[in-house]
Design an enzyme around this catalytic site. Structure first.
Site, PDB file in Angstrom:
ATOM      1  N   HIS A  18       0.762  -0.995  -0.012  1.00 51.23           N
ATOM      2  CA  HIS A  18      -0.136  -0.020   0.006  1.00 51.23           C
ATOM      3  C   HIS A  18       0.892   1.302   0.116  1.00 51.23           C
ATOM      4  O   HIS A  18       1.038   2.082   1.051  1.00 51.23           O
ATOM      5  CB  HIS A  18      -0.978   0.162   1.142  1.00 51.23           C
TER       6      HIS A  18
ATOM      7  N   VAL B 117       3.240   3.433  -5.525  1.00 48.02           N
ATOM      8  CA  VAL B 117       3.344   2.666  -6.803  1.00 48.02           C
ATOM      9  C   VAL B 117       1.852   2.141  -6.862  1.00 48.02           C
ATOM     10  O   VAL B 117       1.422   1.852  -8.158  1.00 48.02           O
ATOM     11  CB  VAL B 117       4.424   1.600  -6.794  1.00 48.02           C
TER      12      VAL B 117
ATOM     13  N   ASP C 298      -8.812  -1.565  -8.229  1.00 46.11           N
ATOM     14  CA  ASP C 298      -8.041  -1.799  -6.986  1.00 46.11           C
ATOM     15  C   ASP C 298      -7.690  -2.976  -6.830  1.00 46.11           C
ATOM     16  O   ASP C 298      -6.432  -3.265  -6.234  1.00 46.11           O
ATOM     17  CB  ASP C 298      -9.219  -1.290  -5.746  1.00 46.11           C
TER      18      ASP C 298
ATOM     19  N   GLN D 200      -3.471 -16.490  -2.890  1.00 47.27           N
ATOM     20  CA  GLN D 200      -3.737 -16.016  -4.296  1.00 47.27           C
ATOM     21  C   GLN D 200      -4.807 -16.602  -4.734  1.00 47.27           C
ATOM     22  O   GLN D 200      -5.821 -16.110  -5.481  1.00 47.27           O
ATOM     23  CB  GLN D 200      -2.524 -15.868  -5.313  1.00 47.27           C
TER      24      GLN D 200
END
EC number: 3.1.4.-
Length: 518
Positions: free
Chosen positions: A246, A249, A396, A447
């Protein structure tokens, strides 16, 4: 005292504006003589802040100095007043603590105090007894975005000389490869990591300024380019560079993704300049001043932000209010009516609050219902605003939809941030948050679960709304990346069917706040 770069000297022939003197940490000086508005020069050593300009007073250059730097460099030593006076007499100074192009001012003040607005700095010393407190002094690099070369190029502006095509006064300073990359800023394969390196860590400022110019927002809203630059500098500064994920970049990556969505046929022919303006500002500030920990952490440590926002969308509310604070401080839209400014602040808040991952199911259900009924009408301002909320939500968490080379980097960064929080929670016996235990979790498991339960449903509905080449490209990358992580998972566990059960069992309101993974 170290060798200094000397910036253009601007005589100050009238009193310093009150709004400058009243700003926390602001001091103003020139080579002409006195210390303005500060009867005790030693008080200057307590000031901290950033370089800023006031375009309405082009005869002055205002600099907010970082406390401690003056003393370390000899400006506040010896008799005090005399050495300080000599330091200021040398002209507007930026200390030579620079990289090749970037102006950097280093602070060794130790733990940070409150910054602009409500700074959610987490001071972990509170978990120690007094005897165990050890105040470590760690250097913090505060990036300064106006390099020496940019000062020289823009010096004509401060001398009051008309500069042709002033909207590009700062945009034409990109060199070589960075400028070439900006020509392809609408490409979904845009490498934000490479762009950040080419701009010397200034990706958010460079990219967002370019997009404002590209969309014609500077001309349409008659924006002062120096105020815009100043606003973007403050935004980038207020992202914490020490956060693995966070940081500025990530904000630049989300802003670039938002630009790609704004170019989609359904949106590009319906959106107004006002919609585009809100979208880019919200994307650039959506994680502003993020502390690198999630909402449950703030709640269980009794952080004041959790109390202030009543444990509801704590981080998102803080990002929004911080963005509003910087907009007001920069004066970027001071020429607009109060009604328009208030409307802008409110609508930016609606966009940023939509990124709360705990509200994912609510927004997704509304989106799916609209698509099932086929009643979305982009001529309707409320419907356009809702679509922009969904677009920002997609931007996002779009990292799993990037190429494997980019997606894998984001996955590693966000997981490291989760694991860092877990390490802190273990150290202080706080109870490890879901997905934050490096001993039991793996990047692949996190993931796969994230893609299965959050990303695929959202981007599947977005493809129903905008069935374009970009949507199919994103879904294609998503499938390939998920297969790649399953391959990694098989290598690690010998089984290809393991999906992190945390995503299946946990309720959405206890998911790590904003797990902008991948």
């Amino acid at each position: 005292m170290e060798v200094c770069y000397q910036l253009p000297v601007l005589p100050l022939d009238r009193p310093v504006p009150q709004h400058v003197l009243s700003r926390r940490g602001a001091i103003s000086f020139s080579s002409s003589s006195a210390l303005f508005g500060c009867p005790n020069p030693r008080q200057l050593s307590q000031r901290r802040g950033a370089i800023s300009y006031d375009s309405s007073d082009q005869t002055a250059l205002y600099i907010r100095m970082l406390g401690g730097d003056l003393r370390r460099r000899g400006c506040m030593t010896g008799p005090g007043v005399q050495s300080t006076y000599e330091c200021f007499q040398s002209s507007c100074v930026i200390f030579k603590q620079l990289s090749t192009r970037d102006v950097r001012v280093r602070s060794r003040a130790g733990f940070e105090t409150e910054r602009r607005g409500s700074h959610p700095y987490i001071d972990f010393r509170i978990f120690h007894s007094n005897s165990e407190i050890e105040v470590s002094v760690s250097a913090r690099n505060v990036r300064r975005l106006l390099s020496f070369q940019r000062y020289l190029r823009s010096s004509r502006f401060f001398r009051g000389i008309t500069v042709p095509n002033s909207s590009n006064i700062l945009d034409d300073d990109y060199n070589g490869q960075a400028k070439c990359m900006l020509e392809k800023v609408g490409n979904w394969n845009f490498d934000i990591f490479l762009f950040d390196r080419l701009t010397n860590g200034n990706s958010l400022v460079s990219l967002t300024f370019h997009l404002f110019n590209l969309h014609g927002l500077i001309e349409h809203f008659q924006l002062d380019t120096m105020k815009l630059r100043r606003f973007l500098v403050m935004v980038q500064e207020d992202y914490h560079s020490q956060n693995p994920y966070h940081n500025a970049v990530h904000a630049a990556d989300v802003t670039q993704a938002m630009h790609c969505y704004l170019k989609e046929p359904k949106l590009s022919k319906s959106l107004t300049p006002w919609d585009v303006l809100l979208s880019l500002i919200a994307a650039a500030t959506h994680d502003l001043d993020h502390p690198g920990v999630n909402q449950p952490f703030l709640i269980k440590t009794n952080h004041y932000l959790a109390t202030l926002y009543k444990n509801t969308s704590v981080l998102e509310n803080h990002h929004w209010r911080s963005a509003v604070g910087l907009l007001r401080e920069s004066g970027l839209f001071a020429h607009m009516s109060l009604e328009n400014r208030q409307l802008m602040e409110s609508q930016i808040g609606d966009l940023i609050l939509a990124t709360d991952i705990s509200q994912q199911n609510e927004y997704l259900s509304m989106f799916r219902s609209h698509l099932d009924r086929g009643d979305l009408c982009l001529e309707n301002a409320n419907h356009r605003h809702f679509i922009l909320q969904m677009a920002l939500k997609c931007a996002d968490i779009c990292n799993p939809c990037r190429t494997w080379e980019l997606s894998k980097q984001w996955s590693e960064k966000v997981t490291e941030e989760f694991f860092h929080q877990g390490d802190i929670e273990k150290k202080y016996h706080l109870g490890v948050s879901p997905l934050c235990d490096r001993q039991t979790e793996t990047i692949a498991n996190i993931q796969i679960g994230f893609m299965t339960y959050l990303v695929e449903p959202l981007f599947g509905e977005w493809a129903r709304f905008s069935n374009t080449r970009l949507s199919q490209t994103m879904l294609g990358h998503l499938g390939l990346n998920k297969a790649s992580w399953k391959g990694v998972q098989r290598e690690q566990s010998g089984s290809g069917d393991d999906v992190d059960p945390t995503f299946e069992e946990m309720d959405s309101d206890i998911l790590p706040q904003e797990p902008r993974l991948s």
